[in-house]
Design a protein around this motif. Structure first.
Motif, short mmCIF file in Angstrom:
data_model
loop_
_atom_site.label_atom_id
_atom_site.label_comp_id
_atom_site.label_asym_id
_atom_site.label_seq_id
_atom_site.Cartn_x
_atom_site.Cartn_y
_atom_site.Cartn_z
N THR A 144 0.77 -1.46 0.03
CA THR A 144 -0.08 -0.21 0.41
C THR A 144 0.92 1.07 0.32
O THR A 144 0.78 2.27 0.02
CB THR A 144 -0.87 -0.07 1.14
OG1 THR A 144 -0.34 -0.31 2.34
CG2 THR A 144 -1.44 -1.36 1.31
N ALA A 145 1.91 1.37 -0.16
CA ALA A 145 3.62 2.22 -0.10
C ALA A 145 2.81 3.81 -1.19
O ALA A 145 2.27 3.90 -0.83
CB ALA A 145 5.20 2.07 -0.17
N ASN A 146 2.24 2.66 -2.16
CA ASN A 146 1.96 3.85 -3.24
C ASN A 146 0.27 4.43 -2.78
O ASN A 146 0.39 5.75 -2.74
CB ASN A 146 1.71 3.49 -4.88
CG ASN A 146 2.35 2.65 -5.61
OD1 ASN A 146 3.47 3.36 -5.09
ND2 ASN A 146 2.12 1.54 -5.82
N TYR A 147 -0.18 3.52 -2.38
CA TYR A 147 -1.81 4.29 -1.46
C TYR A 147 -1.29 5.76 -0.45
O TYR A 147 -1.97 7.06 -0.69
CB TYR A 147 -2.55 4.21 -1.31
CG TYR A 147 -3.73 3.14 -1.75
CD1 TYR A 147 -4.66 3.31 -2.97
CD2 TYR A 147 -2.68 2.01 -2.29
CE1 TYR A 147 -4.69 3.22 -4.17
CE2 TYR A 147 -3.62 1.75 -3.56
CZ TYR A 147 -4.28 1.49 -4.68
OH TYR A 147 -5.37 1.31 -4.71
N ASP A 148 -0.23 5.01 0.16
CA ASP A 148 0.90 6.05 1.06
C ASP A 148 1.01 7.83 1.21
O ASP A 148 0.81 8.40 1.59
CB ASP A 148 1.06 5.50 2.28
CG ASP A 148 1.87 6.12 3.33
OD1 ASP A 148 0.55 6.53 3.84
OD2 ASP A 148 3.09 6.47 2.99
N VAL B 58 0.02 8.20 -1.86
CA VAL B 58 -0.88 9.90 -2.71
C VAL B 58 -1.53 10.01 -1.71
O VAL B 58 -1.64 11.62 -2.16
CB VAL B 58 -1.77 8.90 -3.37
CG1 VAL B 58 -2.85 9.60 -3.96
CG2 VAL B 58 -0.92 8.65 -5.02
N LEU B 59 -1.89 9.53 -0.43
CA LEU B 59 -2.53 10.19 0.39
C LEU B 59 -2.09 11.41 1.47
O LEU B 59 -2.86 12.23 2.24
CB LEU B 59 -3.83 8.94 0.85
CG LEU B 59 -4.39 8.40 0.24
CD1 LEU B 59 -4.94 7.33 1.20
CD2 LEU B 59 -5.76 9.23 -0.37
N HIS B 60 -1.07 11.09 1.17
CA HIS B 60 0.34 12.14 3.11
C HIS B 60 1.36 12.76 2.10
O HIS B 60 1.66 13.71 2.79
CB HIS B 60 0.95 10.98 3.47
CG HIS B 60 -0.92 9.90 4.25
ND1 HIS B 60 -1.04 8.82 4.11
CD2 HIS B 60 -1.68 10.57 5.90
CE1 HIS B 60 -1.61 8.15 4.86
NE2 HIS B 60 -1.66 9.75 5.55
N THR B 61 2.08 12.37 0.90
CA THR B 61 2.62 13.60 0.03
C THR B 61 2.73 13.93 -1.00
O THR B 61 3.22 14.74 -1.09
CB THR B 61 3.56 12.13 0.83
OG1 THR B 61 4.09 11.08 1.93
CG2 THR B 61 5.42 12.54 0.15
N TYR B 62 1.97 13.03 -1.55
CA TYR B 62 1.44 13.88 -3.31
C TYR B 62 0.80 14.59 -2.99
O TYR B 62 -0.31 14.97 -3.21
CB TYR B 62 1.04 12.53 -3.94
CG TYR B 62 0.66 12.99 -5.26
CD1 TYR B 62 2.81 13.80 -6.25
CD2 TYR B 62 0.17 13.19 -6.61
CE1 TYR B 62 1.88 13.90 -7.59
CE2 TYR B 62 -0.49 13.65 -7.40
CZ TYR B 62 1.65 13.66 -8.38
OH TYR B 62 0.97 13.51 -9.18
N THR B 63 1.67 16.00 -2.87
CA THR B 63 0.68 17.15 -2.95
C THR B 63 -0.38 18.35 -3.79
O THR B 63 -1.06 17.88 -3.58
CB THR B 63 1.93 18.11 -2.76
OG1 THR B 63 2.71 18.45 -3.74
CG2 THR B 63 2.80 18.25 -1.48
#
Length: 308
Positions: free
Chosen positions: A69-73, A75-80
């Motif tokens: 789930t690294a990609n979801y994490d 997108v939701l927390h780091t991808y501005t």
């Protein structure tokens, strides 16, 4: 003469059984669309779900690495850009719902009346619907151009320092694109409501008139409730159009500088310079879930009431 002699016996019509040729034709008619739907819709959707848990450069299958789930994490927390893009989609939805839909309904009611040249007006308002979203974006790009655009030309500021940069100014670029979307969506809503109004039983209006109801009361209490199926279709279409909006913003400025939408972020990560198949797939899955949840809930609620 007896009743038996005057009344001819009725024979039951026997349904013709399907021949082997009929079964083959029906199978082909069902199988081909199903296969196309499977290849072009469901397989890519399932592939996106699978790739959203991986890291891949999009070239060699051997390079696919499982990341959970690294990609979801990310997108939701780091991808501005994600949360601003989601907010822009919500603005898009609200604008189409509160502006384009009432405008389309008003046009339909206006054209449903006995006015001269009704067919001409219908053609004029429906013309944007016949154009692709990409072409609509090109048209409005010409309208919004800072140096040679129609609006700045009318204002007399084209080519001057005081010209409004409708697409370059991040604070107004989104609203400029939404106006273009409203221009197209209102005509579509108008046609749907116009079809619904033509299908309303005239006796309902006559009965309401005999009861002393005015035109406003007749429309909102009698006519509009009878168009519930049309309302359902318009709500679903508006929701889908708002969430999958892409063509206009991509044509206007590649979905940047205030025009970030979820669909633009997906394309940017899948085929853009900063290509990341996993991140793009994760955003696509999030968009798919956001699209499905309210649609399924709304349809289940409406059809549940009808059955009750």
């Amino acid at each position: 003469m007896s009743n038996h002699s005057t009344a001819a016996p009725r024979r039951r019509r026997r349904l013709r059984s399907l021949t082997r040729r009929d079964r083959v034709i029906l199978t082909i008619m069902v199988a081909i669309p199903t296969l196309i739907e499977l290849v072009l819709v469901w397989l890519p959707a399932l592939a996106s779900v699978g790739l959203s848990f991986t890291k891949w450069n999009g070239i060699w299958l051997s390079d696919i690495k499982w990341t959970g789930t690294a990609n979801y994490d990310y997108v939701l927390h780091t991808y501005t850009p994600f949360w601003p893009a989601l907010r822009h989609n919500i603005y898009w939805l609200v604008s189409l719902s509160l502006v384009a839909t009432p405008l389309g309904l008003a046009l339909a009611v206006f054209l449903d009346g006995k006015i001269r040249g009704s067919r001409i007006y219908q053609s004029i308002f429906f013309m944007p619907v016949m154009l692709s979203m990409a072409l609509v974006g090109i048209i409005w790009q010409l309208v919004y151009d800072r140096d040679q655009g129609l609006i700045n030309g009318v204002l007399g500021t084209a080519g001057h320092d005081g010209a409004i940069d409708w697409l370059g100014n991040s604070s107004i670029a989104l609203w400029s694109a939404i106006v273009a979307a409203i221009w197209k969506h209102a005509g579509y809503v108008m046609i749907l409501y116009l079809a619904g109004l033509k299908g309303v039983d005239p006796s309902l209006r006559e009965a309401a008139s005999l009861d002393g109801a005015n035109g406003w009361q007749t429309f909102w209490r009698i006519v509009f409730p009878t168009m519930r199926p049309i309302n359902i279709v318009i709500v679903v279409i508006t929701l889908i159009e708002s969430l999958r909006a892409f063509d206009i913003v991509w044509v206007l400025n590649k979905g940047q500088n205030g025009l970030e939408l979820l669909s633009a972020l997906i394309v940017r990560n899948l085929v853009g310079e900063g290509q990341d198949i996993g991140v793009g797939s994760a955003i696509a899955v999030i968009l798919m879930v956001i699209s499905l949840v309210p649609i399924v809930w709304y349809l289940a609620r409406v059809f549940g009431k009808e059955k009750a």
